[in-house]
Structures are given as structure tokens and as C-alpha cells.
Design an enzyme around this catalytic site. Structure first.
Site, short mmCIF file in Angstrom:
data_model
loop_
_atom_site.label_atom_id
_atom_site.label_comp_id
_atom_site.label_asym_id
_atom_site.label_seq_id
_atom_site.Cartn_x
_atom_site.Cartn_y
_atom_site.Cartn_z
N LYS A 85 0.86 -1.19 0.00
CA LYS A 85 0.00 0.00 0.00
C LYS A 85 0.90 1.24 0.00
O LYS A 85 1.93 1.24 0.69
CB LYS A 85 -0.85 -0.07 1.27
CG LYS A 85 -1.94 0.95 1.43
CD LYS A 85 -2.78 0.61 2.68
CE LYS A 85 -3.94 1.54 2.87
NZ LYS A 85 -4.82 1.10 3.99
N SER A 161 -9.39 0.73 3.04
CA SER A 161 -8.66 1.60 2.15
C SER A 161 -7.51 0.90 1.41
O SER A 161 -6.93 1.50 0.50
CB SER A 161 -8.08 2.79 2.94
OG SER A 161 -7.18 2.34 3.94
N SER A 185 -9.46 -1.90 7.14
CA SER A 185 -8.92 -1.71 5.78
C SER A 185 -8.09 -2.88 5.25
O SER A 185 -7.70 -2.86 4.08
CB SER A 185 -8.09 -0.42 5.72
OG SER A 185 -8.94 0.69 5.85
#
Lengths: 467, 88
Positions: A85, A161, A185
Site C-alpha cells: 500500500k 482503504s 482496511s
């Protein structure tokens, strides 16, 4: 180096890649080249990567091949491509955390601690992944980089996310990815994309050199398509790190050697009340998992709804505090939806936030009592399967709820007190959904053993998309 | 699969000596109060508040306060400690 043509890199487990590279049946360079080619081919569809570290990856892979040729023993993740990420520091790149504002941040001078640990085990970083702005997101949409797309239906959300992490692993671009989980997330994208995700106990894995969101709730963890890969990555990343003040001073507790113990003898219950499943897919998924584990009882996680509310307001307030200066000086450069939430969080009275932190301690003590009765609690990971990108609401029983705020309905009360969870995908057609396997603090072994037992029974699996 | 409950929920309501209601006034008055809070809070903290953002911020603050009311009504003893992480 003769097996390359016979290996399906797009769906190979990390464990199989590592075994083949360590044994010299394939080269790390050939694995990485195939991975880079696949990213070039498929990522225009999935929009999961925001940066591909091609040169670095090829150099690293060549170094692994050279080490093997000179007789060195390679690590348990030898030659395994992975991506992170884009809130993890990658030396030489700005850490953008899904934002526009951080695109002009100076490049990181050192990798995030977890990248260093995975590479020390032989893994090869191939890039940075799309995410919701500053991790304040459950959808996988991003106004600056575009939405990451669900490999099972490109019109649907990945969840967020860590949306790029979900898409990259479920779409067969990499066998392993890292994400963060503040309120869900890791678990939400695992559910919507149909892969395995581990949110360890709060304080277990170092967050050093990653961009924060809510310090008292932030966790980092891995995504994979098998439980063994999840455990391999997790074992490689464990251990105290003084560079993260929340990282617990605990020795590593390797889980790979324990996986085959299965779930025999574990007491398993299904979370009732607040966590009651309300869609046909959810009921079916939960019943399958519960039946496979012999879970024939419900258990109440007391005050879960209030816990979710407390997590909600702590998130808004701590998140706003983190971004206060940027809100003052660069407010127009935020995603408007994120900006409005952060501005509201900045104005929320502090007395209420402190009360939520006090409630948090009370809630923790109550929930921990449950683990005297059970070893594992099952709860759904998301209230629905993947919504369409841009979809605003979904049906939750008879109620119509906003998507953005409610995809974490079932995850927030769990991460609120830092319990370890493995999200396991039930491969329903047309779209998967995951169940959370929740264990007591520091018992990732219990959650991963249970997940592995379910995988061996064929009850949970990462379904391969028709890309 | 049919499952039976083995543990009754220990509802916090049974522990309460008194259940307090939210202090926020309802309806228009509440909206006005939040509107005023947003204006004053943004000014006091030096935060920009473009007129086009107001409704979004007000809506989000209203949501935060709705969640906060649920937490606020829960009785805690005076010696309850916050859960924030700190190591001396």
C-alpha cells in the site's frame, strides 16, 4: 531454470515460488520478469499499482540468484514478489498515502521496517499500491488515482482503504501484499476481493516508516491467497522494533510450524446480536464456516454498536489532529469527502473523544472475558458483497445504509480493541464474502490455525477471477 | 445450523443507575447549534471553511455527534482510564 514455462505465476502460492527458487528450479529473475509483465498487462484493468519498482526488483532478484549460485541458503520467501500500500515508505519514492498533497513530499530515505523484514526473508518488492486518501476510506476509490477495481467484476469496489492490495493479490499480479487496517482496511478488501488477510494484534507488527492515520488504532498486515502464505509473511515480519512506540516488546512466535495442528479442540462460537447476518449470502457464508468448525453456539460481544461509535469518533478526531496543519494550508487539495470528515473531526469536542477512549478500556475488559469461554469468535467481515464503484447505499435487512460509512460495520468493534483477526474468503458466486476469525490478543496462532483448517476442508479459498 | 446462546448479553443498561438523555436539542435548534459550532470551531482553530464545504462539514459533525451521544450516555466510573497508548 527449466520449469519457468510450466509454472502458472499468476496464481502460484508464495510458498511454491520460494521453494522453486530456493531449489534452483526457477530463477528469481524469471519470477520477477513474469510478474512485471503481468502487471503491465493487467493493471490497466485493475488500477492497483501507483508505482512499479522495476529496476529495483530486477536488481534484487539478480542478487538472490547470485547468492544461490554462490551457495548461500535463501530465505523462506526467496524470489516472492510483493507490493505494498502506498503509505509504506519505499526508499527513493515519496510516500503519497493516497493523497495529492504528499506527491511533492521528499523521497523516503529508507524502506518501511516491514519491507526490510520481508526482503530479508528473500521477498522482492515490485511496487506501491493504490489506496483511499490518507486511509480514511472503506471503498477503494481514490479521487486522484482512480478507483482500484475488483478482479471479480471490474465495475465493483475492491473495498478499502487497502484497495490496491486487494486487487493486486486477487487479480493474480502478486501473491503477497501489505496493507494497513485502522477500522477494517485489511479485512474489508479481503472480503470484497475474496482473499485472505491478517490483521494482527495491535502492537504486534512494527509500523515504523509507514504513514499513520489513527495512531491508537493503526495496524499493518499481509494479504495472500493461501493461509500458508499469510503465515510465512507474518512470521518474517514479527519482532520488536523500538522505532514504533506501540510495538510490543515480544519475541517472535512463529506460526508456520503450528499450522497443521488445525482447529481440533478449539472452542468456536458465532458472534450474535449486533453481528447477526442480514443477507442471504452472509447467512450462507457464516453457516458454512460455522458448520465446518462445529460452532453450534452464539456469543454476544457486549456493546459492539457503542464500540463502533467510539471507534468512529476517535478516528475522526485523531485523523483530524494528524492533518490539522494541512487542513489549514492545503485544504483544497484533499479529496473533498475526506476533507469534510477531517474538518468535522477537528471541531468535535475533545471531552467526547476522551470519553470514547475511556469506554474503549471498559469494552476491552468485557470482551476479553469472552475468551475464557471460547478460543475463536466468528463474525462476518462485511455486511454485503462488493458494491458497484460509486454506489452510495446498500440494503442491510430492511434498512438502506450509506456504503462509505458502513462497510466497516462488523470490523470496527474488533480492531477497536486490537484483537487479531484472519479474514477468510468464502468463494460464493458471483462474488465472495469473508468471515472474520477473531482470537484473543496475541493468539494469531489460533486464528491462523483455524483459517488453515477451513482452507484444508475447502470451505474457504481465494476464487480465481476470469481475467 | 441452529445455534443456541450460551451467554446472555450483559447489557450495560442493567448496570446503569440512570440513563441520561443526549444533551443536544432536537430538530432545527440542533442544526443551528452544529452550524454555529462549525463556524466558531473553524475560526478558533484557523481552519478554512469555503461556503461550498459547509453542508458537508455540518453533516459529518452531526454524524460524529450522533455516534458520540451513544458513547456519552454510557455510564463510566470516575476512575475510568482512557485506553490511549503511552509508555513512560
Amino acid at each position: 531454470m527449466l520449469e519457468t514455462a510450466n509454472i502458472d505465476f499468476a496464481w502460484s502460492a508464495a510458498a511454491n515460488i520460494a521453494a522453486a527458487v530456493a531449489a534452483g528450479r526457477i530463477s528469481a529473475v524469471s519470477v520477477v520478469e513474469a510478474t512485471l509483465a503481468r502487471i503491465r498487462e493487467r493493471d490497466p484493468l485493475l488500477n492497483s499499482f501507483t508505482a512499479v519498482t522495476e529496476q529495483r526488483a530486477l536488481l534484487r532478484a539478480q542478487a538472490l540468484d547470485d547468492a544461490r549460485a554462490s551457495g548461500e541458503r535463501l530465505g523462506p520467501l526467496a524470489g516472492v514478489p510483493f507490493a505494498v500500500k502506498n503509505l509504506f515508505d519505499i526508499a527513493g519514492l515519496p510516500t503519497i498515502a493516497g493523497s495529492k498533497i504528499h506527491r511533492d513530499a521528499p523521497p523516503a530515505t529508507r524502506d518501511a521496517a516491514l519491507i526490510e523484514r520481508l526482503e530479508a526473508a528473500g521477498a522482492v518488492l515490485v511496487g506501491a499500491l493504490n489506496m483511499g486518501e490518507y486511509a480514511y476510506d472503506f471503498t477503494g476509490e481514490n479521487i486522484h488515482d482512480g478507483a482500484s477495481r475488483n478482479p471479480h467484476d471490474l465495475d465493483r469496489m475492491t473495498g478499502g482503504s487497502s484497495g490496491g492490495s486487494g486487487a493486486a493479490v486477487a487479480g493474480g499480479l502478486v501473491p503477497l501484499a501489505l496493507g494497513s487496517d485502522t477500522n477494517g482496511s485489511i479485512r474489508v478488501p479481503s472480503s470484497l476481493c475474496g482473499i485472505f488477510g491478517l490483521k494482527p494484534t495491535y502492537g504486534r507488527l512494527t509500523r515504523a516508516r509507514s504513514f499513520p492515520f489513527v495512531a491508537s488504532l493503526d495496524h499493518l498486515g499481509p494479504f495472500a491467497r493461501t493461509t500458508r502464505d499469510l503465515a510465512l509473511a507474518y512470521d518474517a515480519m514479527q519482532g520488536f522494533d523500538p522505532d514504533d512506540t506501540a510495538c510490543a516488546d515480544r519475541a517472535a512466535e512463529p506460526i508456520v510450524p503450528l499450522l497443521e495442528r488445525g482447529a481440533e479442540g478449539l472452542r468456536v462460537a458465532v458472534a450474535g446480536g449486533y453481528f447477526k447476518c442480514r443477507t442471504a449470502a452472509a447467512v450462507y457464508a457464516m453457516d458454512r464456516v460455522a458448520a465446518a468448525l462445529g460452532a453450534n453456539r452464539d456469543i454476544e460481544i457486549v456493546e459492539a454498536e457503542r464500540a463502533r461509535s467510539a471507534a468512529f469518533i476517535i478516528t475522526a478526531s485523531e485523523g483530524a489532529s494528524l492533518h490539522l496543519d494541512r487542513l489549514r494550508t492545503r485544504a483544497k487539495e484533499f479529496d473533498p469527502a475526506v476533507r469534510d470528515r477531517l474538518l468535522a473531526g477537528a471541531i468535535a469536542p475533545a471531552s467526547l473523544i476522551i470519553k470514547a477512549q475511556k469506554f474503549r478500556r471498559w469494552y476491552r475488559s468485557e470482551v476479553l472475558k469472552l475468551f475464557a469461554e471460547v478460543d475463536v469468535i466468528l463474525a462476518l467481515a462485511t455486511p454485503c458483497t462488493a458494491p458497484l464503484i460509486g454506489q452510495q447505499t446498500f440494503m442491510f435487512g430492511d434498512a438502506e445504509l450509506p456504503v462509505r460509512a458502513n462497510l466497516g460495520l462488523y470490523t470496527q468493534p474488533i480492531s477497536f480493541i486490537g484483537l487479531p483477526v484472519v479474514a477468510v474468503p468464502v468463494p460464493l458466486a458471483p462474488l465472495p464474502i469473508a468471515v472474520q476469525i477473531i482470537a484473543a490478543p496475541w493468539r494469531e496462532d489460533v486464528a491462523l490455525r483455524t483459517a488453515h483448517a477451513l482452507e484444508r476442508q475447502g470451505v474457504v479459498a481465494a476464487p480465481r477471477p476470469a481475467l | 445450523m441452529k445455534r443456541k446462546a450460551v451467554r446472555k448479553p450483559r447489557s450495560a443498561r442493567t448496570k446503569r443507575t440512570a440513563v441520561r438523555k443526549s444533551h443536544a436539542p432536537a430538530g432545527t435548534k440542533q442544526l443551528d447549534a452544529i452550524d454555529s459550532l462549525v463556524t466558531a470551531g473553524a475560526q478558533a482553530l484557523g481552519l478554512p471553511l469555503d461556503p461550498a464545504w459547509r453542508d458537508g462539514v455540518i453533516g459529518n459533525l452531526r454524524l460524529i455527534l450522533r455516534h458520540a451521544a451513544l458513547v456519552d450516555e454510557f455510564p463510566l466510573p470516575d476512575d475510568a482510564e482512557p485506553a490511549a497508548v503511552f509508555h513512560a
